[in-house]
Design an enzyme around this catalytic site. Structure first.
Site, mmCIF file in Angstrom:
data_model
loop_
_atom_site.group_PDB
_atom_site.id
_atom_site.type_symbol
_atom_site.label_atom_id
_atom_site.label_comp_id
_atom_site.label_asym_id
_atom_site.label_seq_id
_atom_site.Cartn_x
_atom_site.Cartn_y
_atom_site.Cartn_z
ATOM 1 N N LEU A 71 0.742 -0.820 0.135
ATOM 2 C CA LEU A 71 0.119 -0.355 0.295
ATOM 3 C C LEU A 71 0.721 1.255 0.125
ATOM 4 O O LEU A 71 2.307 1.352 0.570
ATOM 5 C CB LEU A 71 -0.786 -0.136 1.167
ATOM 6 C CG LEU A 71 -2.265 -1.406 1.513
ATOM 7 C CD1 LEU A 71 -2.593 -0.963 2.479
ATOM 8 C CD2 LEU A 71 -2.612 -1.638 0.822
ATOM 9 N N ASP A 73 2.921 -5.764 3.412
ATOM 10 C CA ASP A 73 3.019 -4.829 3.855
ATOM 11 C C ASP A 73 3.699 -5.969 5.194
ATOM 12 O O ASP A 73 4.035 -4.680 6.133
ATOM 13 C CB ASP A 73 1.997 -3.844 4.229
ATOM 14 C CG ASP A 73 1.737 -3.205 3.261
ATOM 15 O OD1 ASP A 73 2.513 -2.143 2.942
ATOM 16 O OD2 ASP A 73 0.906 -2.570 2.341
ATOM 17 N N GLU A 120 5.782 -3.553 12.697
ATOM 18 C CA GLU A 120 5.675 -3.052 14.158
ATOM 19 C C GLU A 120 3.841 -2.577 14.113
ATOM 20 O O GLU A 120 3.206 -1.959 15.318
ATOM 21 C CB GLU A 120 5.371 -1.168 14.106
ATOM 22 C CG GLU A 120 5.688 -0.449 14.739
ATOM 23 C CD GLU A 120 6.078 1.007 14.646
ATOM 24 O OE1 GLU A 120 5.547 2.232 13.850
ATOM 25 O OE2 GLU A 120 6.925 2.004 15.457
ATOM 26 N N ASP A 121 2.801 -2.934 13.146
ATOM 27 C CA ASP A 121 1.995 -2.252 13.044
ATOM 28 C C ASP A 121 0.720 -3.924 13.329
ATOM 29 O O ASP A 121 -0.241 -3.338 13.934
ATOM 30 C CB ASP A 121 1.264 -2.163 11.904
ATOM 31 C CG ASP A 121 1.798 -0.550 11.156
ATOM 32 O OD1 ASP A 121 2.033 0.572 11.330
ATOM 33 O OD2 ASP A 121 2.234 -0.815 10.072
ATOM 34 N N ARG A 145 -4.168 -5.930 4.587
ATOM 35 C CA ARG A 145 -3.683 -6.425 6.006
ATOM 36 C C ARG A 145 -4.205 -7.106 7.415
ATOM 37 O O ARG A 145 -3.356 -7.261 8.137
ATOM 38 C CB ARG A 145 -2.689 -4.658 6.824
ATOM 39 C CG ARG A 145 -2.109 -3.775 5.751
ATOM 40 C CD ARG A 145 -1.172 -3.426 5.953
ATOM 41 N NE ARG A 145 0.183 -3.872 6.796
ATOM 42 C CZ ARG A 145 1.086 -3.329 7.716
ATOM 43 N NH1 ARG A 145 1.397 -1.963 8.005
ATOM 44 N NH2 ARG A 145 2.368 -3.222 8.229
ATOM 45 N N ARG A 188 -6.584 4.068 9.922
ATOM 46 C CA ARG A 188 -6.609 2.989 10.581
ATOM 47 C C ARG A 188 -6.559 2.696 11.579
ATOM 48 O O ARG A 188 -6.997 1.348 12.415
ATOM 49 C CB ARG A 188 -4.639 2.364 10.393
ATOM 50 C CG ARG A 188 -3.913 3.211 8.364
ATOM 51 C CD ARG A 188 -4.646 1.434 7.434
ATOM 52 N NE ARG A 188 -4.426 1.943 5.938
ATOM 53 C CZ ARG A 188 -2.826 1.298 6.011
ATOM 54 N NH1 ARG A 188 -1.914 1.493 7.212
ATOM 55 N NH2 ARG A 188 -2.605 1.761 5.224
ATOM 56 N N HIS A 224 0.272 7.509 10.022
ATOM 57 C CA HIS A 224 -0.159 6.790 11.752
ATOM 58 C C HIS A 224 0.353 7.996 12.391
ATOM 59 O O HIS A 224 0.580 9.169 11.754
ATOM 60 C CB HIS A 224 0.902 5.891 11.711
ATOM 61 C CG HIS A 224 0.757 4.265 10.875
ATOM 62 N ND1 HIS A 224 1.280 4.493 9.899
ATOM 63 C CD2 HIS A 224 -0.851 3.936 11.482
ATOM 64 C CE1 HIS A 224 0.716 2.798 10.032
ATOM 65 N NE2 HIS A 224 -0.940 2.621 10.442
ATOM 66 N N CYS A 253 8.550 1.327 12.086
ATOM 67 C CA CYS A 253 7.966 0.809 11.296
ATOM 68 C C CYS A 253 8.214 -0.792 11.074
ATOM 69 O O CYS A 253 7.569 -1.559 11.641
ATOM 70 C CB CYS A 253 7.174 1.068 9.772
ATOM 71 S SG CYS A 253 6.624 2.624 9.715
HETATM 72 C C1 CIR Z 1 0.951 0.651 4.911
HETATM 73 O O1 CIR Z 1 0.048 1.716 4.077
HETATM 74 O O2 CIR Z 1 0.178 -0.475 5.839
HETATM 75 C C2 CIR Z 1 2.118 0.094 4.715
HETATM 76 N N1 CIR Z 1 2.297 0.367 2.878
HETATM 77 C C3 CIR Z 1 2.771 1.298 5.706
HETATM 78 C C4 CIR Z 1 3.102 0.882 6.907
HETATM 79 C C5 CIR Z 1 3.853 1.798 8.283
HETATM 80 N N2 CIR Z 1 3.482 1.592 9.202
HETATM 81 C C6 CIR Z 1 4.373 2.377 10.527
HETATM 82 O O3 CIR Z 1 4.477 3.571 10.150
HETATM 83 N N3 CIR Z 1 4.557 1.273 11.423
#
Ligand code: CIR
Length: 253
Positions: free
Chosen positions: A18, A60, A65-66, A85, A131, A161, A248
Site C-alpha cells: 500500500l 506490507d 510494528e503495526d 493487512r 487505520r 500514523h 515501522c
Molecule cells: C501501509 O500503508 O500500511 C504500509 N505501506 C506502510 C505502513 C507503515 N507503518 C508504520 O508507519 N508503522
C-alpha cells in the site's frame, strides 16, 4: 532499554504494498540490502534481533510494528485497519506466544495499527487515524489499564500514523513536525521541531540511547545530535516509497 526486536524480511510481493507516497515502485533488491543494514544497526544498539521469514501473501508484512504493541507486562495483538493487512497478525501471534505469557487482542469492530501507538514511559498515546478507530483505541487503553499502564487518544489530521509525525526520544524530548507542533497534549515535552522539508525524518527511532535517523535529512540529524544523542543514519528509501519508516520495520521490547 530494549533487549530484543522482531523484524520480517520483505518478500518479493513487497513492491505491491500500500502507498500514497507517489515516489515510484520500490526496488526489491535494494530493499533487502537496506533491511539487512537496519538489522545490523539494531544489533549494534545491543538488541537480539529475531528475523522472520518473508510472507509473500502480505506485501506490507515487513512493517511488523503495526501488528502488535509490546509492553513490559503484556503483548497486545492489534487488528489492522487496512483490509489487505488484516491477517498479518496470525504469525506474529504465534511468535509472541513464546515470549509473552500475557497476550491480549484487539477485536472487531475495533481497529488499531501499531504505528499509531507511541510509548512514553508507562503512558501510551494512541492516534485516531484512518487505520485506528475510537473503539480500537479504547480497547487498547482498557487493556493497558488492566496492567497498571495508561493511555490516551490523539486525534490525527493529516498523517498516516501517529508516529509518522512524532517520535519520543526519552528524557522528555519529542521530535515532531506539522500538526504535532501545536497539539496541547505534547506541550509538556521539549519539542525538537522537524521542518516540513524533512518531515519524513520525524519518524526517527530511539534505541537504547542512540537515535536512528533516515538518510538524507541533515537538519534533523544535526538537531538530534545537538540535543545530545549519538545518531546512526540508515537509508530506508525503498520503504519510504510505501509510506514506511524506521519505526515501522521492527517490534522492540
Ligand atoms: C501501509 O500503508 O500500511 C504500509 N505501506 C506502510 C505502513 C507503515 N507503518 C508504520 O508507519 N508503522
Amino acid at each position: 532499554m530494549f533487549t530484543r526486536a522482531i523484524v520480517r524480511t520483505p518478500g518479493k510481493s513487497f513492491v505491491r504494498g500500500l502507498t500514497t507516497a507517489e515516489l515510484g515502485l520500490p526496488n526489491y533488491e535494494k530493499a533487502l540490502l537496506q533491511h539487512q543494514e537496519y538489522i545490523q544497526v539494531l544489533r549494534a544498539c545491543g538488541l537480539e534481533v529475531q528475523v522472520l521469514e518473508a510472507d509473500e501473501e502480505y506485501p506490507d508484512s515487513t512493517f511488523v510494528e503495526d501488528t502488535a504493541l509490546l509492553t513490559p507486562h503484556c503483548a497486545i495483538i492489534t487488528n489492522l485497519g487496512a483490509p489487505s493487512r488484516k491477517r498479518e497478525t496470525a504469525t506474529i501471534k504465534e511468535v509472541l506466544q513464546d515470549y509473552f505469557s500475557q497476550l491480549e487482542e484487539v477485536k472487531d469492530p475495533g481497529t488499531v495499527e501499531g504505528g499509531d501507538i507511541m510509548m512514553v514511559g508507562s503512558h501510551y498515546y494512541v492516534g485516531l487515524s484512518s487505520r485506528t478507530n475510537v473503539n480500537g483505541a479504547q480497547q487498547v487503553i482498557e487493556i493497558l489499564e488492566n496492567y497498571g499502564l495508561s493511555g490516551s487518544v490523539v486525534q490525527l489530521d493529516k498523517v498516516l500514523h501517529l508516529k509518522t509525525g512524532i517520535a519520543y526520544l526519552e528524557q522528555n524530548i519529542m521530535a515532531a513536525c506539522g500538526e504535532f507542533l501545536t497539539k496541547a497534549e505534547f506541550r509538556k515535552y521539549h519539542i525538537l521541531e522537524i521542518t516540513a522539508a524533512e518531515s519524513y525524518a520525524a519518524n526517527c527511532l530511539w534505541v537504547n540511547g542512540t537515535v536512528l535517523v533516515p538518510q538524507g535529512f541533515p537538519q534533523t540529524q544535526e538537531a538530534i545530535e545537538y540535543a545530545g544523542y549519538p545518531t546512526k543514519v540508515i537509508d530506508v528509501s525503498e520503504f519510504r516509497k510505501l509510506d514506511g519508516g524506521l519505526s515501522c520495520l521492527s517490534l522492540r521490547y
